[in-house]
Design a protein around this motif. Structure first.
Motif, PDB file in Angstrom:
ATOM      1  N   SER A 149       0.833  -1.213   0.000  1.00  0.00           N
ATOM      2  CA  SER A 149       0.000   0.000   0.000  1.00  0.00           C
ATOM      3  C   SER A 149       0.864   1.259   0.000  1.00  0.00           C
ATOM      4  O   SER A 149       0.547   2.237  -0.681  1.00  0.00           O
ATOM      5  CB  SER A 149      -0.907   0.030   1.236  1.00  0.00           C
ATOM      6  N   SER A 160       0.356   4.525   4.130  1.00  0.00           N
ATOM      7  CA  SER A 160      -0.187   3.169   4.329  1.00  0.00           C
ATOM      8  C   SER A 160      -1.707   3.176   4.492  1.00  0.00           C
ATOM      9  O   SER A 160      -2.295   2.158   4.855  1.00  0.00           O
ATOM     10  CB  SER A 160       0.457   2.554   5.569  1.00  0.00           C
ATOM     11  N   SER A 164      -4.724   2.615   3.398  1.00  0.00           N
ATOM     12  CA  SER A 164      -5.886   1.981   2.771  1.00  0.00           C
ATOM     13  C   SER A 164      -6.625   1.310   3.927  1.00  0.00           C
ATOM     14  O   SER A 164      -5.996   0.961   4.941  1.00  0.00           O
ATOM     15  CB  SER A 164      -5.469   0.941   1.723  1.00  0.00           C
ATOM     16  N   ILE A 165      -7.917   1.122   3.777  1.00  0.00           N
ATOM     17  CA  ILE A 165      -8.685   0.527   4.881  1.00  0.00           C
ATOM     18  C   ILE A 165      -8.133  -0.858   5.211  1.00  0.00           C
ATOM     19  O   ILE A 165      -7.883  -1.188   6.376  1.00  0.00           O
ATOM     20  CB  ILE A 165     -10.188   0.459   4.511  1.00  0.00           C
ATOM     21  N   GLU A 166      -7.876  -1.656   4.167  1.00  0.00           N
ATOM     22  CA  GLU A 166      -7.387  -3.028   4.395  1.00  0.00           C
ATOM     23  C   GLU A 166      -6.070  -3.018   5.168  1.00  0.00           C
ATOM     24  O   GLU A 166      -5.888  -3.771   6.127  1.00  0.00           O
ATOM     25  CB  GLU A 166      -7.158  -3.749   3.055  1.00  0.00           C
ATOM     26  N   THR A 167      -5.156  -2.156   4.734  1.00  0.00           N
ATOM     27  CA  THR A 167      -3.830  -2.149   5.368  1.00  0.00           C
ATOM     28  C   THR A 167      -3.874  -1.598   6.781  1.00  0.00           C
ATOM     29  O   THR A 167      -3.252  -2.140   7.697  1.00  0.00           O
ATOM     30  CB  THR A 167      -2.832  -1.371   4.479  1.00  0.00           C
ATOM     31  N   ARG A 168      -4.635  -0.523   6.991  1.00  0.00           N
ATOM     32  CA  ARG A 168      -4.688   0.028   8.356  1.00  0.00           C
ATOM     33  C   ARG A 168      -5.321  -0.994   9.316  1.00  0.00           C
ATOM     34  O   ARG A 168      -4.914  -1.091  10.466  1.00  0.00           O
ATOM     35  CB  ARG A 168      -5.447   1.352   8.362  1.00  0.00           C
ATOM     36  N   MET A 169      -6.292  -1.779   8.828  1.00  0.00           N
ATOM     37  CA  MET A 169      -6.875  -2.823   9.690  1.00  0.00           C
ATOM     38  C   MET A 169      -5.810  -3.864  10.028  1.00  0.00           C
ATOM     39  O   MET A 169      -5.693  -4.298  11.170  1.00  0.00           O
ATOM     40  CB  MET A 169      -8.075  -3.497   9.001  1.00  0.00           C
ATOM     41  N   LYS A 170      -5.021  -4.254   9.024  1.00  0.00           N
ATOM     42  CA  LYS A 170      -3.955  -5.241   9.274  1.00  0.00           C
ATOM     43  C   LYS A 170      -2.932  -4.703  10.272  1.00  0.00           C
ATOM     44  O   LYS A 170      -2.442  -5.418  11.142  1.00  0.00           O
ATOM     45  CB  LYS A 170      -3.234  -5.591   7.966  1.00  0.00           C
ATOM     46  N   ASN A 186      -4.501  -4.766  13.753  1.00  0.00           N
ATOM     47  CA  ASN A 186      -4.593  -6.148  14.246  1.00  0.00           C
ATOM     48  C   ASN A 186      -3.226  -6.686  14.647  1.00  0.00           C
ATOM     49  O   ASN A 186      -3.112  -7.419  15.630  1.00  0.00           O
ATOM     50  CB  ASN A 186      -5.237  -7.053  13.188  1.00  0.00           C
TER      51      ASN A 186
END
Ligand code: DGY
Length: 321
Positions: free
Chosen positions: A104, A289, A291-297, A300
């Motif tokens: 990302s 960094s 993007s929604i997907e990456t910030r969630m990762k 987590n």
């Protein structure tokens, strides 16, 4: 008593749930306001674990307040906001979020390069301001990207992923790094060179080096003067790697053509900052960094690392092992 985890920014509840099941968890309740220093010091003094942002200063004072602190999980790959030596001395484990954000951040870096070279943001502002009166041959003409030379300063995983993007544009790839990266040379055809040679030969100079005592103020007016007048400079690492006043002068005086900036000396940058007055600057608010997907990762991963440490195990990403 359950271990106490303090989170310095409001995160989505679904991310925090696994921690709440096992620990006492408290979260600063604002999404876009930095936790005040006094609050952070107070909470750190009771905390076993901190989940921090790159905007929190985890220094000697904070670490000594955190007498029972075992882990600081920082929501970023960079950790220049943390005094690693002081943490190590106190046996506090520092974790970051590498790998999950590599693609990302490389996408955004390349996007910034394209936006600055092809004047995409200027074009968008132009049309919204009702300035578009006719198609014309050199209207908002920028610089080509394909078949040009990109020079990457800092060939870590984000650097090599940007280099991979550059191969799709048939670019010649130069890089400068503390050590040679044989795999990017053999797989992507990148050429290692000195900082000076990179600066002089590249059409696009992309800064991805971590902020350290050695890289602070690496890009000065003298360095910009050695670049091509058509060069585009991109910074997606940390603001203090660049002397901002001297970058402003270089852009204003035409030493280089344009800049794409995701990071700044002082963040958030003041809206009256001289750099923001220049039409050849594309400035975005440290969203490499984001993007929604990456910030969630990333979130987590921080949660997982805290849980691993508090249950006596080795975390997934350990900065000061
Ligand atoms: C990092 O993780 O260090 C990045 O700068 C965040 O976008």
């Amino acid at each position: 008593m359950k271990p106490f985890v303090y989170i310095t920014r409001k995160l989505p509840e679904e991310v925090v749930t696994p921690l709440r099941e096992k620990y006492e968890v408290k979260m600063w309740d604002k999404e876009d306001v930095i936790v005040p220093r006094t609050v952070l010091l107070e909470e750190a003094s009771k905390a076993d674990a901190l989940l921090t942002m790159l905007s929190d200063q985890i220094d000697e004072e904070l670490l000594s307040a955190g007498e029972q602190l075992k882990v600081v999980a920082n929501l970023a790959v960079g950790y220049d906001n943390i005094d690693i030596e002081a943490a190590t001395k106190r046996g506090v484990t520092i974790c970051n979020t590498p790998d999950v954000l590599t693609d990302s951040t490389a996408d955004l870096t390349f996007g910034l390069l394209m936006a600055a070279a092809r004047r995409i943001v200027e074009g968008a502002e132009f049309i919204k301001a009702g300035q578009w009166k006719s198609w014309s041959p050199l209207l908002l003409a920028g610089y080509d990207i394909h078949h040009k030379t990109i020079g990457i300063v800092g060939m870590g995983s984000i650097g090599s992923t940007v280099a991979k993007r550059a191969t799709g544009f048939d670019m010649e790839i130069l890089y400068h790094n503390r050590s040679r990266k044989m795999e990017v040379e053999s797989e992507l055809g990148a050429t290692y060179c000195s900082f000076d040679e990179l600066v002089e030969r590249s059409d696009f100079i992309v800064c991805l080096t971590p902020l350290t005592a050695e890289t602070k103020d690496l890009f000065t007016r003298d360095v910009f003067k050695r670049m091509k007048k058509t060069a585009v400079f991109v910074n997606a690492s940390r603001g203090p790697v660049v002397n901002e006043q001297e970058l402003y002068e270089a852009l204003k005086e035409g030493d280089i053509a344009a800049a794409g900036l995701d990071v700044f000396d002082k963040e958030p940058i003041d809206e009256t900052h001289p750099l923001l007055t220049l039409s050849n600057v594309v400035a975005i608010p440290h969203i490499g960094s984001a993007s929604i997907e990456t910030r969630m990762k990333m979130m987590n991963l921080c949660v997982e690392n805290i849980d691993l440490i508090l249950s006596g195990q080795e975390p997934k990403t350990h900065v000061n092992k």
